[in-house]
Design a protein around this motif. Structure first.
Motif, PDB file in Angstrom:
ATOM      1  N   GLY A 212      30.653  42.386  55.129  1.00 21.77           N
ATOM      2  CA  GLY A 212      29.675  41.855  56.059  1.00 21.77           C
ATOM      3  C   GLY A 212      29.980  42.182  57.509  1.00 21.77           C
ATOM      4  N   SER A 213      31.253  42.460  57.807  1.00 22.50           N
ATOM      5  CA  SER A 213      31.644  42.826  59.168  1.00 22.50           C
ATOM      6  C   SER A 213      31.461  44.316  59.425  1.00 22.50           C
ATOM      7  N   GLY A 214      30.913  45.029  58.437  1.00 22.00           N
ATOM      8  CA  GLY A 214      30.629  46.448  58.615  1.00 22.00           C
ATOM      9  C   GLY A 214      31.740  47.378  58.180  1.00 22.00           C
ATOM     10  N   ARG A 215      32.648  46.900  57.333  1.00 20.75           N
ATOM     11  CA  ARG A 215      33.773  47.719  56.895  1.00 20.75           C
ATOM     12  C   ARG A 215      33.653  48.120  55.428  1.00 20.75           C
ATOM     13  N   ASP A 216      34.118  49.324  55.115  1.00 21.10           N
ATOM     14  CA  ASP A 216      34.330  49.700  53.724  1.00 21.10           C
ATOM     15  C   ASP A 216      35.539  48.916  53.206  1.00 21.10           C
ATOM     16  N   VAL A 217      35.554  48.637  51.913  1.00 21.30           N
ATOM     17  CA  VAL A 217      36.665  47.885  51.324  1.00 21.30           C
ATOM     18  C   VAL A 217      37.133  48.592  50.058  1.00 21.30           C
ATOM     19  N   LEU A 218      38.430  48.789  49.945  1.00 21.90           N
ATOM     20  CA  LEU A 218      39.038  49.358  48.744  1.00 21.90           C
ATOM     21  C   LEU A 218      40.062  48.368  48.225  1.00 21.90           C
ATOM     22  N   VAL A 219      39.938  47.998  46.947  1.00 12.79           N
ATOM     23  CA  VAL A 219      40.823  47.007  46.331  1.00 12.79           C
ATOM     24  C   VAL A 219      41.447  47.614  45.083  1.00 12.79           C
ATOM     25  N   TYR A 220      42.774  47.531  44.980  1.00  6.19           N
ATOM     26  CA  TYR A 220      43.477  48.076  43.818  1.00  6.19           C
ATOM     27  C   TYR A 220      44.394  47.018  43.214  1.00  6.19           C
ATOM     28  N   PHE A 221      44.255  46.806  41.921  1.00  7.52           N
ATOM     29  CA  PHE A 221      45.115  45.876  41.188  1.00  7.52           C
ATOM     30  C   PHE A 221      46.318  46.640  40.649  1.00  7.52           C
ATOM     31  N   ASN A 222      47.505  46.096  40.917  1.00 11.43           N
ATOM     32  CA  ASN A 222      48.750  46.757  40.544  1.00 11.43           C
ATOM     33  C   ASN A 222      49.532  45.962  39.494  1.00 11.43           C
ATOM     34  N   ASN A 223      48.914  44.939  38.909  1.00 12.56           N
ATOM     35  CA  ASN A 223      49.560  44.158  37.842  1.00 12.56           C
ATOM     36  C   ASN A 223      49.202  44.768  36.495  1.00 12.56           C
ATOM     37  N   ASP A 224      49.783  45.945  36.232  1.00 14.04           N
ATOM     38  CA  ASP A 224      49.353  46.749  35.085  1.00 14.04           C
ATOM     39  C   ASP A 224      49.788  46.189  33.735  1.00 14.04           C
ATOM     40  N   GLY A 225      50.826  45.357  33.696  1.00 16.02           N
ATOM     41  CA  GLY A 225      51.317  44.831  32.425  1.00 16.02           C
ATOM     42  C   GLY A 225      50.244  44.134  31.607  1.00 16.02           C
ATOM     43  N   ASP A 226      50.246  44.411  30.306  1.00 16.85           N
ATOM     44  CA  ASP A 226      49.292  43.804  29.373  1.00 16.85           C
ATOM     45  C   ASP A 226      47.839  44.142  29.701  1.00 16.85           C
ATOM     46  N   GLY A 227      47.630  45.145  30.532  1.00 19.86           N
ATOM     47  CA  GLY A 227      46.270  45.508  30.903  1.00 19.86           C
ATOM     48  C   GLY A 227      45.624  44.529  31.863  1.00 19.86           C
ATOM     49  N   ASN A 228      46.439  43.681  32.524  1.00 22.93           N
ATOM     50  CA  ASN A 228      45.876  42.683  33.438  1.00 22.93           C
ATOM     51  C   ASN A 228      45.072  43.323  34.560  1.00 22.93           C
ATOM     52  N   ALA A 229      45.561  44.453  35.078  1.00 21.71           N
ATOM     53  CA  ALA A 229      44.860  45.111  36.182  1.00 21.71           C
ATOM     54  C   ALA A 229      43.451  45.521  35.767  1.00 21.71           C
ATOM     55  N   VAL A 230      43.326  46.018  34.555  1.00 18.17           N
ATOM     56  CA  VAL A 230      42.013  46.448  34.057  1.00 18.17           C
ATOM     57  C   VAL A 230      41.065  45.254  33.995  1.00 18.17           C
ATOM     58  N   ARG A 231      41.535  44.176  33.399  1.00 14.61           N
ATOM     59  CA  ARG A 231      40.676  42.986  33.255  1.00 14.61           C
ATOM     60  C   ARG A 231      40.336  42.381  34.615  1.00 14.61           C
ATOM     61  N   ASN A 232      41.335  42.271  35.492  1.00 15.15           N
ATOM     62  CA  ASN A 232      41.099  41.667  36.798  1.00 15.15           C
ATOM     63  C   ASN A 232      40.153  42.509  37.644  1.00 15.15           C
ATOM     64  N   ALA A 233      40.341  43.827  37.628  1.00 12.48           N
ATOM     65  CA  ALA A 233      39.463  44.700  38.405  1.00 12.48           C
ATOM     66  C   ALA A 233      38.033  44.637  37.870  1.00 12.48           C
ATOM     67  N   GLY A 234      37.911  44.623  36.557  1.00 14.91           N
ATOM     68  CA  GLY A 234      36.580  44.527  35.975  1.00 14.91           C
ATOM     69  C   GLY A 234      35.888  43.226  36.336  1.00 14.91           C
ATOM     70  N   ARG A 235      36.631  42.138  36.300  1.00 11.96           N
ATOM     71  CA  ARG A 235      36.035  40.843  36.623  1.00 11.96           C
ATOM     72  C   ARG A 235      35.672  40.751  38.104  1.00 11.96           C
ATOM     73  N   LEU A 236      36.522  41.280  38.986  1.00 11.56           N
ATOM     74  CA  LEU A 236      36.195  41.258  40.407  1.00 11.56           C
ATOM     75  C   LEU A 236      34.924  42.054  40.670  1.00 11.56           C
ATOM     76  N   ARG A 237      34.772  43.161  40.005  1.00 15.28           N
ATOM     77  CA  ARG A 237      33.547  43.950  40.167  1.00 15.28           C
ATOM     78  C   ARG A 237      32.333  43.144  39.713  1.00 15.28           C
ATOM     79  N   GLU A 238      32.473  42.410  38.631  1.00 17.02           N
ATOM     80  CA  GLU A 238      31.366  41.564  38.163  1.00 17.02           C
ATOM     81  C   GLU A 238      31.012  40.517  39.209  1.00 17.02           C
ATOM     82  N   LEU A 239      32.030  39.870  39.774  1.00 17.42           N
ATOM     83  CA  LEU A 239      31.801  38.838  40.768  1.00 17.42           C
ATOM     84  C   LEU A 239      31.118  39.389  42.019  1.00 17.42           C
ATOM     85  N   LEU A 240      31.389  40.654  42.310  1.00 17.29           N
ATOM     86  CA  LEU A 240      30.784  41.293  43.471  1.00 17.29           C
ATOM     87  C   LEU A 240      29.427  41.911  43.145  1.00 17.29           C
ATOM     88  N   GLY A 241      29.056  41.848  41.882  1.00 16.85           N
ATOM     89  CA  GLY A 241      27.773  42.409  41.485  1.00 16.85           C
ATOM     90  C   GLY A 241      27.743  43.909  41.471  1.00 16.85           C
TER      91      GLY A 241
END
Length: 242
Positions: A212-241
């Motif tokens: 909203g402040s006019g910035r691009d945003v890049l977010v990377y999940f680094n908790n790769d164990g047990d595939g947590n990063a995959v699930r967390n990144a996917g869910r954050l994308r859902e929350l952001l639409g």
């Protein structure tokens, strides 16, 4: 403005059954990854910097609009501690040229024992070509000072926002883009655990504020164990639409 959410790295054996089908050959993982996410942070480059031809190959193998961020080599950040960076800057510039429109952000992670040195950081940033976007991950507490933030702003470099055990979580934007690394919610061990729903909703709110402040945003999940990063990144994308 654009928002990109992905993971730190893509080639993990323990993601079989989470993101990749069991038995998928390693060389086919990137092709499957890009079907799920529009960005990734390359971590292997920290240990061994790839050839320019490899970067060109990633540019060819990823779809239009895909964003590849790259972690700077430890030879530059941990061995030389940014001292006399010209040789590495030349190699990084060559790689960035080959990435073309796929290029994202160069992540420069300084070691937890590297104390504040404004002159050295400023000199390094001054050597980078203007077309290389850079984020700096500062883990030693001596760096967290208004003078450092002003230095980053003057150079157009992003302060890397961090989440993880014993890491400062400073929500500071110093560039036209915000770079976020989520190393896991475990208070005692980096890269461990899975962010719960409330935490992901909190981060979604922060992303919306930066966007909203006019910035691009890049977010990377680094908790790769047990595939947590995959699930967390996917869910954050859902929350952001997304």
């Amino acid at each position: 403005m654009s928002v990109h959410v992905g993971t730190s790295g893509w080639s993990y054996d323990h993601w079989a059954g989470v993101l990749y089908p069991h038995g998928l050959p390693p060389h086919e993982r990137l092709g499957r990854y890009v079907q799920a996410f529009g960005t990734v942070e390359l971590n292997a480059s920290f240990y061994r910097w790839p050839r320019d031809a490899t970067f060109a190959g990633w540019d060819r193998r990823t779809p239009e609009g895909f964003v590849l961020s790259v972690k700077a080599p430890r030879g530059l950040t941990h061995a030389k501690r940014l001292y006399a960076p010209e040789r590495w800057v030349e190699r990084i510039s060559g790689a960035w040229h080959e990435l073309g429109t796929t290029r994202g952000v160069l992540l420069v992670q300084l070691g937890p024992g590297q104390e504040r040195d404004d002159a050295r950081l400023d000199y390094f940033l001054s050597r980078l070509p203007w077309w290389v976007r850079v984020a700096v991950e500062l883990r030693h507490p001596s760096w967290h000072d208004e003078g450092v933030y002003r230095l980053l702003e003057a150079r157009g470099a992003a302060y890397c926002v961090m989440s993880g055990a014993n890491l400062p979580c400073v929500l500071r934007a110093t560039a036209p883009f915000v770079y976020v690394r989520l190393h896991g919610p475990d208070h005692h061990h980096l890269y461990g655990g899975s962010y719960d729903e409330d935490s992901l909703r909190w981060w979604a709110d922060r992303v919306r504020e930066w966007e909203g402040s006019g910035r691009d945003v890049l977010v990377y999940f680094n908790n790769d164990g047990d595939g947590n990063a995959v699930r967390n990144a996917g869910r954050l994308r859902e929350l952001l639409g997304r």
